[in-house]
Design an enzyme around this catalytic site. Structure first.
Site, PDB file in Angstrom:
ATOM      1  N   SER A  16       0.841  -1.214   0.000  1.00  0.00           N
ATOM      2  CA  SER A  16       0.000   0.000   0.000  1.00  0.00           C
ATOM      3  C   SER A  16       0.870   1.256   0.000  1.00  0.00           C
ATOM      4  CB  SER A  16      -0.894   0.011   1.246  1.00  0.00           C
ATOM      5  OG  SER A  16      -1.867  -0.999   1.142  1.00  0.00           O
ATOM      6  N   GLU A  53      -4.613  -3.918  -6.735  1.00  0.00           N
ATOM      7  CA  GLU A  53      -4.719  -2.581  -7.347  1.00  0.00           C
ATOM      8  C   GLU A  53      -5.230  -1.550  -6.328  1.00  0.00           C
ATOM      9  OE1 GLU A  53      -5.707  -2.255 -11.444  1.00  0.00           O
ATOM     10  OE2 GLU A  53      -4.930  -4.252 -11.879  1.00  0.00           O
ATOM     11  N   ARG A 101      -8.157   0.393 -11.829  1.00  0.00           N
ATOM     12  CA  ARG A 101      -9.212   0.147 -10.827  1.00  0.00           C
ATOM     13  C   ARG A 101     -10.587   0.037 -11.487  1.00  0.00           C
ATOM     14  NH1 ARG A 101      -5.822   4.118  -6.811  1.00  0.00           N
ATOM     15  NH2 ARG A 101      -4.375   2.476  -6.172  1.00  0.00           N
TER      16      ARG A 101
HETATM   17  N1  CAA Z   1      -2.531  10.820 -10.526  1.00  0.00           N
HETATM   18  C1  CAA Z   1      -1.423  11.590 -10.639  1.00  0.00           C
HETATM   19  N2  CAA Z   1      -0.588  11.861  -9.625  1.00  0.00           N
HETATM   20  C2  CAA Z   1      -0.899  11.342  -8.419  1.00  0.00           C
HETATM   21  C3  CAA Z   1      -2.045  10.540  -8.211  1.00  0.00           C
HETATM   22  C4  CAA Z   1      -2.874  10.286  -9.327  1.00  0.00           C
HETATM   23  N3  CAA Z   1      -3.977   9.522  -9.240  1.00  0.00           N
HETATM   24  N4  CAA Z   1      -2.066  10.165  -6.916  1.00  0.00           N
HETATM   25  C5  CAA Z   1      -0.984  10.723  -6.321  1.00  0.00           C
HETATM   26  N5  CAA Z   1      -0.292  11.416  -7.245  1.00  0.00           N
HETATM   27  C6  CAA Z   1       0.942  12.186  -7.025  1.00  0.00           C
HETATM   28  C7  CAA Z   1       0.725  13.307  -5.987  1.00  0.00           C
HETATM   29  O1  CAA Z   1       0.214  14.476  -6.577  1.00  0.00           O
HETATM   30  C8  CAA Z   1       2.125  13.489  -5.445  1.00  0.00           C
HETATM   31  O2  CAA Z   1       2.880  14.271  -6.329  1.00  0.00           O
HETATM   32  P1  CAA Z   1       3.490  15.720  -5.878  1.00  0.00           P
HETATM   33  O3  CAA Z   1       4.226  15.480  -4.586  1.00  0.00           O
HETATM   34  O4  CAA Z   1       4.359  16.087  -7.022  1.00  0.00           O
HETATM   35  O5  CAA Z   1       2.295  16.609  -5.702  1.00  0.00           O
HETATM   36  C9  CAA Z   1       2.707  12.092  -5.514  1.00  0.00           C
HETATM   37  O6  CAA Z   1       1.941  11.351  -6.470  1.00  0.00           O
HETATM   38  C10 CAA Z   1       2.688  11.374  -4.190  1.00  0.00           C
HETATM   39  O7  CAA Z   1       1.349  11.325  -3.753  1.00  0.00           O
HETATM   40  P2  CAA Z   1       0.939  11.195  -2.223  1.00  0.00           P
HETATM   41  O8  CAA Z   1       1.668  12.218  -1.425  1.00  0.00           O
HETATM   42  O9  CAA Z   1      -0.550  11.203  -2.170  1.00  0.00           O
HETATM   43  O10 CAA Z   1       1.561   9.766  -1.851  1.00  0.00           O
HETATM   44  P3  CAA Z   1       1.298   8.824  -0.634  1.00  0.00           P
HETATM   45  O11 CAA Z   1       2.594   8.224  -0.234  1.00  0.00           O
HETATM   46  O12 CAA Z   1       0.490   9.503   0.403  1.00  0.00           O
HETATM   47  O13 CAA Z   1       0.488   7.588  -1.292  1.00  0.00           O
HETATM   48  C11 CAA Z   1      -1.394   6.366  -2.135  1.00  0.00           C
HETATM   49  C12 CAA Z   1      -0.676   7.729  -1.996  1.00  0.00           C
HETATM   50  C13 CAA Z   1      -2.711   6.719  -2.786  1.00  0.00           C
HETATM   51  C14 CAA Z   1      -1.650   5.739  -0.785  1.00  0.00           C
HETATM   52  C15 CAA Z   1      -0.540   5.421  -3.046  1.00  0.00           C
HETATM   53  O14 CAA Z   1       0.663   5.048  -2.407  1.00  0.00           O
HETATM   54  C16 CAA Z   1      -1.315   4.194  -3.479  1.00  0.00           C
HETATM   55  O15 CAA Z   1      -2.152   4.255  -4.375  1.00  0.00           O
HETATM   56  N6  CAA Z   1      -1.015   3.023  -2.860  1.00  0.00           N
HETATM   57  C17 CAA Z   1      -1.601   1.749  -3.301  1.00  0.00           C
HETATM   58  C18 CAA Z   1      -0.727   1.095  -4.331  1.00  0.00           C
HETATM   59  C19 CAA Z   1      -1.473   0.065  -5.142  1.00  0.00           C
HETATM   60  O16 CAA Z   1      -2.588   0.295  -5.601  1.00  0.00           O
HETATM   61  N7  CAA Z   1      -0.828  -1.076  -5.359  1.00  0.00           N
HETATM   62  C20 CAA Z   1      -1.391  -2.099  -6.188  1.00  0.00           C
HETATM   63  C21 CAA Z   1      -0.299  -2.913  -6.816  1.00  0.00           C
HETATM   64  S1  CAA Z   1      -0.517  -3.210  -8.497  1.00  0.00           S
HETATM   65  C22 CAA Z   1      -1.501  -4.585  -8.626  1.00  0.00           C
HETATM   66  O17 CAA Z   1      -2.139  -5.012  -7.706  1.00  0.00           O
HETATM   67  C23 CAA Z   1      -1.570  -5.127  -9.997  1.00  0.00           C
HETATM   68  C24 CAA Z   1      -1.905  -6.559 -10.132  1.00  0.00           C
HETATM   69  O18 CAA Z   1      -1.029  -7.369 -10.293  1.00  0.00           O
HETATM   70  C25 CAA Z   1      -3.316  -6.990 -10.205  1.00  0.00           C
END
Ligand code: CAA
Length: 395
Positions: free
Chosen positions: A132, A363, A243
């Site tokens: 995550s 995801e 997603r």
């Molecule tokens: N679009 C564009 N940029 C984005 C974004 C988006 N949707 N979400 C975040 N960002 C950017 C932010 O703007 C930020 O950039 P700046 O610092 O330049 O402004 C940067 O990314 C970091 O964002 P956060 O500060 O919000 O980061 P965070 O550490 O707080 O984490 C989170 C955010 C949403 C929790 C993220 O870590 C997340 O989505 N985690 C889950 C990961 C995931 O989904 N893993 C799945 C694995 S893949 C899989 O499962 C595939 C499979 O095989 C089936």
């Protein structure tokens, strides 16, 4: 609001339904039990154009909209969720990411093969200590002048054993935090790429999920996707689209369990009449139908927003969290409707119940979706309403 599907969308839905019922259903119990990869089914899905549905036809794709893709995934997910996750990762995470952010040379070299099924793709973000918390990447890709040197381990990689192409997220400059992360196109035939054992999973058992090790892999400079430091944003953007695919999968799982339950409730008799005529069962069917319709609205709306080139970050997280929770809740109920028969493999609902669980995890877990949704609410100070193209200020 127009809820009608176009003729093309209906044709895609019908083709996917026929494929799922005729080609996936016959061997699905055995493949699940033996963890056997659906080789024949994936070949047929490639021939039917299901592996690169949304890609521009000039790269060999189907040129279809997200809505058609969602309808196809939904029908296949009613039956075989190993097939649908292989399809979802290839389409949403790999092909869409490459088409949207790759350069022309990268698209010609890789996309043309990925959307015809000649190559299968994998998306390599998760690590043993970065699930995550995706910014905590330990995999490194250090700039060596004419190439990057890639080292690290990725976990739970869907298509890990069968994919030719990996999109690998790695840290190139830890001092820059997430802005030092890059994403690379890696050919699994290169030296230094090794594939760990296949995971023995609760559900989606015939999809192949592996740990991947990269040991001093030389990645040519031209295989970096997007500008320097774009890797984390790339992953976030691609996952927002992915997603929608997993939400469609969850919707299909719930729909499959519902269809089986309705058929069984009409046929199975107890106390002198079909069990569907007993209120205890009839109310379960009513709740299933209502929740599935509600999930459908969210899933189709997120696809529609993407097709309209509008922001769908919040919509896709809402669709995924809701549809996956509906899938989990109602597959449990479907087993209950089937009674003792529901507990044995032959009746399919126990497999759908096992498959449903992963839609709340991969995801982005349900908890991560709630983080994404709540941050969007606070950021935009908006009350999000389901009226097309409209956001209403929260007083
Ligand atoms: N679009 C564009 N940029 C984005 C974004 C988006 N949707 N979400 C975040 N960002 C950017 C932010 O703007 C930020 O950039 P700046 O610092 O330049 O402004 C940067 O990314 C970091 O964002 P956060 O500060 O919000 O980061 P965070 O550490 O707080 O984490 C989170 C955010 C949403 C929790 C993220 O870590 C997340 O989505 N985690 C889950 C990961 C995931 O989904 N893993 C799945 C694995 S893949 C899989 O499962 C595939 C499979 O095989 C089936």
């Amino acid at each position: 609001m127009n809820f009608e599907l176009t003729e093309e969308q209906l044709a895609v839905k019908e083709a996917a339904r026929e494929f799922a019922q005729k080609q996936c259903k016959p061997g699905v119990i055995e493949r699940d039990s033996k963890m056997e990869y659906p080789t024949e089914q994936i070949k047929m899905m490639s021939e039917l154009g299901f592996m690169g549905m949304m890609v521009d036809p000039k790269y060999g794709g189907g040129g279809m909209d997200t809505m058609s893709y969602v309808l196809a995934l939904e029908e296949i997910s009613k039956v075989d969720n190993s097939c649908s996750v292989i399809m979802s990762v290839n389409n949403s995470l790999v092909c869409w990411g490459l088409e949207k952010h790759g350069n022309e040379e990268q698209k010609q070299k890789y996309l043309t093969k990925l959307c015809t099924g000649e190559y299968i793709g994998a998306f390599c973000l998760s690590e043993p200590e970065a699930g995550s918390d995706a910014t905590s990447q330990r995999t490194t890709a250090i700039d060596q002048g004419d190439h990057y040197l890639l080292n690290g381990t990725k976990n739970w990689i869907t298509n890990g054993g069968t994919s030719r192409i990996h999109l690998v997220v790695a840290q190139s400059d830890a001092s820059k935090g997430h802005r030092g992360i890059n994403v690379f196109i890696v050919d699994t035939q290169w030296d230094g790429v090794s594939i760990g054992a296949k995971e023995d999973k609760l559900g989606i058992r015939s999809s192949d999920t592996h740990t991947i090790m990269y040991n001093d892999v030389k990645v040519p400079k031209e295989n970096r996707l997007g500008p320097e430091g774009f890797g984390f944003k790339f992953a976030m953007k691609v996952l927002s689209g992915g997603r929608i695919g997993i939400a469609a999968q969850a919707l299909g799982i719930a729909g499959g369990a519902y269809e089986l339950s309705v058929a069984y409730a009409k046929e199975r008799e107890a106390f002198g009449k079909p069990i569907g005529q007993h209120q205890a069962i009839a109310f379960k069917l009513a709740d299933m139908a209502t929740d599935i319709e509600a999930a459908k609205m969210l899933v189709y709306r997120s696809a529609w927003l993407k097709d309209q080139h509008q922001d769908f970050t919040m919509a896709s997280s809402m669709a995924k969290v809701f549809a996956s929770e509906v899938a989990m809740k109602h597959t449990v109920e479907a087993v209950q409707v089937h009674g003792g028969y529901g507990f044995v493999k032959e009746y399919h609902v126990e497999r759908l119940m096992r498959d449903a669980k992963i839609t709340q995890i991969y995801e982005g877990t349900s908890e991560i979706q709630r983080i994404v949704i709540s941050r969007e609410i606070i950021k935009n100070n908006n009350l999000y309403v389901s009226v097309a193209n409209e956001q209403v200020e929260h007083a």
